[in-house]
Design an enzyme around this catalytic site. Structure first.
Site, mmCIF file in Angstrom:
data_model
loop_
_atom_site.group_PDB
_atom_site.id
_atom_site.type_symbol
_atom_site.label_atom_id
_atom_site.label_comp_id
_atom_site.label_asym_id
_atom_site.label_seq_id
_atom_site.Cartn_x
_atom_site.Cartn_y
_atom_site.Cartn_z
ATOM 1 N N ASP A 81 0.849 -1.191 0.000
ATOM 2 C CA ASP A 81 0.000 0.000 0.000
ATOM 3 C C ASP A 81 0.894 1.253 0.000
ATOM 4 O O ASP A 81 1.826 1.339 0.804
ATOM 5 C CB ASP A 81 -0.867 -0.059 1.269
ATOM 6 C CG ASP A 81 -1.942 0.999 1.317
ATOM 7 O OD1 ASP A 81 -2.366 1.470 0.250
ATOM 8 O OD2 ASP A 81 -2.371 1.338 2.446
ATOM 9 N N GLU A 133 -2.161 5.842 -8.535
ATOM 10 C CA GLU A 133 -3.098 6.877 -8.076
ATOM 11 C C GLU A 133 -2.998 8.138 -8.914
ATOM 12 O O GLU A 133 -1.927 8.587 -9.273
ATOM 13 C CB GLU A 133 -2.800 7.205 -6.601
ATOM 14 C CG GLU A 133 -3.702 8.283 -6.033
ATOM 15 C CD GLU A 133 -3.494 8.503 -4.534
ATOM 16 O OE1 GLU A 133 -3.067 7.554 -3.841
ATOM 17 O OE2 GLU A 133 -3.764 9.615 -4.071
ATOM 18 N N GLY A 214 -9.217 5.668 2.162
ATOM 19 C CA GLY A 214 -9.909 6.388 3.225
ATOM 20 C C GLY A 214 -11.292 5.830 3.436
ATOM 21 O O GLY A 214 -12.280 6.548 3.528
ATOM 22 N N GLY A 215 -11.377 4.487 3.516
ATOM 23 C CA GLY A 215 -12.679 3.812 3.591
ATOM 24 C C GLY A 215 -13.322 3.815 4.971
ATOM 25 O O GLY A 215 -14.475 3.438 5.100
ATOM 26 N N THR A 238 -8.504 2.458 9.589
ATOM 27 C CA THR A 238 -8.566 3.275 10.808
ATOM 28 C C THR A 238 -9.582 2.768 11.835
ATOM 29 O O THR A 238 -9.271 2.647 13.022
ATOM 30 C CB THR A 238 -8.878 4.747 10.439
ATOM 31 O OG1 THR A 238 -7.901 5.177 9.478
ATOM 32 C CG2 THR A 238 -8.816 5.646 11.647
HETATM 33 ZN ZN LIG Z 1 -4.470 5.145 0.990
#
Ligand SMILES: [Zn+2]
Length: 289
Positions: A81, A133, A214-215, A238
């Site tokens: 990641d 990205e 950012g799920g 998170t």
């Molecule tokens: Zn990320």
């Protein structure tokens, strides 16, 4: 069983779901994630972010991730990641990672393009797949969950679908992380997601699997809308991390005065809580809940 990012994206496409991608920076997290996937019979991506290197080195946890993925009863992709340097991508590929994310989103477009092409060439030698990205999600992955930003974060740049079409074609990547309103860490204000960005990127790229970063902290309804629009990988960490911490805190609070605190009891409580949290997320991403 260990499979590539491309293969797991194909499964997601066939089923019309998003596969959960969970950071695996300790043994308890890996165990929680694989157990959740096996109990639900769903594919899963376990991933390690370069910025978590101070928590545990990739050379230590990486081989454990690959080994456990190989023995899992469900399809598992072991993914890097937010890889930011070629040395680090190479290290992950040599360990046996089946997917790598090259993150050049902070670089000028041409440089991001050039570096992503190089990352695709590197991964091809190992039969691995690549996520890249385009656009900027503002605050970067930190995993500490304390520096999230609101929807008005001005460092956030939404992905341009036309640019995405050309980027995907020139690089040959297998999945594209898009910026459409999500943020890493904890949301300070309610996220406002623009699903048209996802739909347009898909339409202009022959349905490239879109990755949502950012799920954590997005409503179940928004997850469902994201999957409907074409999100096929959701990065989620998170809230799982928070659930583990809350369980550890709760365990300590329940101890009677003078009772010893055993670390093994703390991590078992945290592992169980992370598993339940991951299961809930996986069910939402797969449209079961
Ligand atoms: Zn990320």
């Amino acid at each position: 069983m260990l499979i590539t990012l491309k293969e797991i994206m194909n499964i997601a496409e066939d089923k019309g779901i998003a596969v959960g991608a969970f950071n695996a920076s300790c043994l308890e997290a890996i165990e929680a994630e694989l157990a959740s996937a096996e109990e639900l019979g769903l594919p899963v991506i376990i991933q390690f972010a370069q910025c978590h290197e101070p928590w545990i080195p990739l050379r230590t946890i990486g081989p454990v991730m690959v080994n456990m993925a190989e023995k899992a009863a469900v399809p598992v992709c072991v993914h890097l990641d937010h890889g930011e340097t070629f040395d680090y991508l190479q290290e992950a590929l040599e360990i046996g990672f089946t997917g790598i994310m090259y993150d050049g989103s902070v670089l000028p477009y041409e440089e991001n393009l050039e570096n992503t092409i190089k990352a695709v060439e590197m991964a091809a030698k190992f039969g691995a797949s690549v996520e890249a990205e385009l656009g900027s999600m503002g605050k970067r992955e930190t995993g500490t969950g304390t520096d999230g930003a609101g929807a008005d974060d001005d460092t956030k740049i939404y992905t341009d679908p036309d640019l995405a079409a050309s980027f995907v074609e020139k690089t040959g990547i297998d999945a594209l992380a898009c910026s459409f309103g999500t943020t890493h860490g904890i949301y300070l204000s309610e996220p406002k997601l623009d699903f048209d960005v996802v739909r347009n990127v898909r339409a202009k790229t022959d349905n490239i699997p879109v990755v949502m970063h950012g799920g954590s902290g997005v409503s179940a309804e928004d997850y469902h809308r994201a999957v409907e629009a074409g999100v096929r990988k959701i990065n989620y960490f998170t809230y799982m991390d928070k659930a583990g911490g809350a369980a550890a805190k709760d365990y300590i609070r329940r101890l009677k005065d003078g009772e010893p605190v055993f670390f093994s009891s703390i991590y078992m409580a945290a592992r169980e809580a992370m598993k339940e949290n991951v299961k809930t997320a996986m069910k939402v991403f797969a449209g079961i809940e």
